[in-house]
Write a protein that holds these residues in place. Structure first.
Motif, mmCIF file in Angstrom:
data_model
loop_
_atom_site.group_PDB
_atom_site.id
_atom_site.type_symbol
_atom_site.label_atom_id
_atom_site.label_comp_id
_atom_site.label_asym_id
_atom_site.label_seq_id
_atom_site.Cartn_x
_atom_site.Cartn_y
_atom_site.Cartn_z
ATOM 1 N N MET A 152 37.302 26.853 47.000
ATOM 2 C CA MET A 152 37.602 28.281 46.903
ATOM 3 C C MET A 152 38.576 28.677 48.014
ATOM 4 O O MET A 152 38.463 28.222 49.143
ATOM 5 N N SER A 153 39.549 29.517 47.677
ATOM 6 C CA SER A 153 40.487 30.013 48.671
ATOM 7 C C SER A 153 39.956 31.314 49.268
ATOM 8 O O SER A 153 39.546 32.219 48.544
ATOM 9 N N TYR A 154 39.965 31.391 50.592
ATOM 10 C CA TYR A 154 39.482 32.579 51.286
ATOM 11 C C TYR A 154 40.641 33.448 51.787
ATOM 12 O O TYR A 154 40.416 34.500 52.363
ATOM 13 N N PHE A 155 41.866 32.973 51.579
ATOM 14 C CA PHE A 155 43.037 33.616 52.157
ATOM 15 C C PHE A 155 43.875 34.272 51.059
ATOM 16 O O PHE A 155 44.299 33.609 50.112
ATOM 17 N N SER A 156 44.109 35.576 51.204
ATOM 18 C CA SER A 156 44.934 36.313 50.235
ATOM 19 C C SER A 156 44.485 36.030 48.806
ATOM 20 O O SER A 156 45.278 35.698 47.937
ATOM 21 N N SER A 157 43.177 36.170 48.577
ATOM 22 C CA SER A 157 42.601 35.841 47.274
ATOM 23 C C SER A 157 41.612 36.930 46.865
ATOM 24 O O SER A 157 41.454 37.941 47.541
ATOM 25 N N ASN A 158 40.920 36.690 45.748
ATOM 26 C CA ASN A 158 39.908 37.637 45.266
ATOM 27 C C ASN A 158 38.538 37.425 45.909
ATOM 28 O O ASN A 158 37.596 38.160 45.609
ATOM 29 N N PHE A 159 38.428 36.414 46.763
ATOM 30 C CA PHE A 159 37.169 36.170 47.461
ATOM 31 C C PHE A 159 36.788 37.390 48.299
ATOM 32 O O PHE A 159 37.643 38.036 48.917
ATOM 33 N N LYS A 160 35.478 37.690 48.327
ATOM 34 C CA LYS A 160 35.007 38.846 49.103
ATOM 35 C C LYS A 160 33.839 38.446 49.995
ATOM 36 O O LYS A 160 32.832 37.928 49.521
ATOM 37 N N LEU A 161 33.982 38.699 51.302
ATOM 38 C CA LEU A 161 32.936 38.437 52.287
ATOM 39 C C LEU A 161 32.177 39.729 52.552
ATOM 40 O O LEU A 161 32.779 40.761 52.862
ATOM 41 N N GLY A 162 30.850 39.681 52.448
ATOM 42 C CA GLY A 162 30.017 40.831 52.741
ATOM 43 C C GLY A 162 29.393 40.728 54.112
ATOM 44 O O GLY A 162 28.924 39.647 54.518
ATOM 45 N N ILE A 163 29.386 41.831 54.851
ATOM 46 C CA ILE A 163 28.789 41.875 56.184
ATOM 47 C C ILE A 163 27.750 42.985 56.230
ATOM 48 O O ILE A 163 28.071 44.152 55.974
#
Length: 384
Positions: free
Chosen positions: A1-12
């Motif tokens: 999975m790409s975490y850079f400039s992608s649709n990935f979303k990190l929740g905090i």
């Protein structure tokens, strides 16, 4: 999975200063973030891509939030762990895990964990009610003085008190707690261990911490610790043992006591970026916040070595000041060599509230400590 400039979303979970400083990194990596906090004025609200106001101790709120992101992490331990466990059952990636957090959330459970894993820690007794402490003192099962710690929801020096007399017991809050032997230590140390999903592990150098005697908060963090190498090596080995026992993913800050006999005892741990690592922003090749993001996304861990000696000074609200914050003499400290202030974005100050920190870097740790003293004596966090 790409975490850079992608649709990935990190929740905090949590939008305080630690969440805000995590977002320094996600902005650098162009990683999309979603943050939830109970306060509409949370410091992290402006730096994330999406902000939600909500109660992170509420089961359904955390469950719904977790389902809307790809990976979930937290900046504070006081979150609904049952919801995290359910999210894991549904296949959601939660780091550190609910299992790790469940142990750490309760100081009594945490201490029993150390005992079960042969991790040296101060002797303690566990109590369900304060009345049981009174009975134990009366019957000779508990000796004064001792350190009382609330089993849950202690934070930033809250939930800890030295009990020196029977009358002190009457003032203790009710609820589950531990009574810990008062250890005659000469230093308080911390080692931050980073561990990614694949199991790569790195430690930051041992730091020494100096505490405010009244607020029980860290005033100064010095990196490297001004101690013999055999002591710092011993601390780092113990921190690695604790990390191995928890099998955590992310950061684990291991706080320790160095006794007068040069024994090292684990005090407690925090499964997240920690106050004892703030100086890494200016002082280390890879700051603790970037390392946490790297670890939970299973990216290669960065270099944890120090580029330069560093000291961190906490900025806390002055006594007798509550209201709109003013950082008095901040321009004066900024004129000092090697001084960098970090202001957390909390508009309201109150006594001993963490409002920011200042990092001082220098080739000489003793000179950095001297400048830190000047910073502490110069800047004031007051109200208008």
């Amino acid at each position: 999975m790409s975490y850079f400039s992608s649709n990935f979303k990190l929740g905090i979970l949590g939008g305080g200063q630690l969440g805000k400083m995590m977002l320094y990194v996600t902005r650098k990596f162009d990683t999309t973030t979603k943050v939830i906090d109970s306060s509409q004025d949370a410091p992290a609200r402006l730096a994330c891509d999406e902000f939600i106001q909500g109660d992170i101790l509420d089961y359904d709120t955390v469950l719904d939030f977790g389902r809307s992101v790809d990976v979930l992490t937290f900046e504070i331990e006081n979150v609904n762990v049952d919801a995290l466990e359910q999210l894991e059952h549904e296949g959601k990636k939660v780091f550190p895990s609910s299992k790790t957090l469940r142990i750490i959330q309760n100081k009594a459970t945490q201490k029993l964990f150390y005992t079960d894993h042969n991790i040296p820690t101060a002797p303690f007794s566990r109590f369900a009610y304060v009345s049981e402490i009174e009975d134990a003192i009366t019957n000779g099962g508990l000796e004064l003085p001792f350190v009382w710690k609330s089993a849950r929801f202690g934070y930033d020096g809250q939930g800890v008190k030295v009990v020196r007399s029977f009358s002190d017991v009457k003032q203790l809050p009710k609820g589950e707690c531990i009574a810990e032997d008062l250890i005659p230590f000469k230093n308080e140390l911390s080692v931050i261990v980073s561990r990614n999903v694949s199991g790569e592990i790195k430690t930051y150098p041992t730091v020494e911490m100096e505490f405010h005697p009244e607020a029980n908060q860290v005033e100064y963090v010095l990196c490297p610790a001004r101690l013999p190498k055999e002591i710092t090596d011993k601390a780092e080995r113990l921190a690695l043992k604790v990390s191995e026992a928890f099998q955590h993913v992310g950061l684990l800050a291991v706080e320790m006591f160095l006794t007068k006999d040069d024994e090292i005892l684990v005090n407690e741990v925090a499964p997240r970026p920690h106050n004892s690592g703030h100086q890494s922003i200016e002082g280390s090749f890879t700051c603790q916040f970037e390392q946490h993001i790297r670890a939970i996304l299973d990216l290669p861990l960065g270099n944890t070595e120090s580029k330069v000696a560093s000291v961190m000074v906490n900025l806390v609200g002055a006594e007798n000041h509550t209201g709109d914050v003013v950082y008095k003499n901040i321009e004066t400290i900024m004129a000092m060599d090697g001084v960098t202030p970090h202001i957390y974005g909390k508009k309201q100050t109150r006594p001993f509230r963490k409002m920011g920190h200042v990092t001082i870097v220098d080739k000489d740790i003793n000179k950095a400590r001297s400048i830190a003293q000047s910073v502490k004596e110069t800047i004031e966090v007051i109200s208008k």
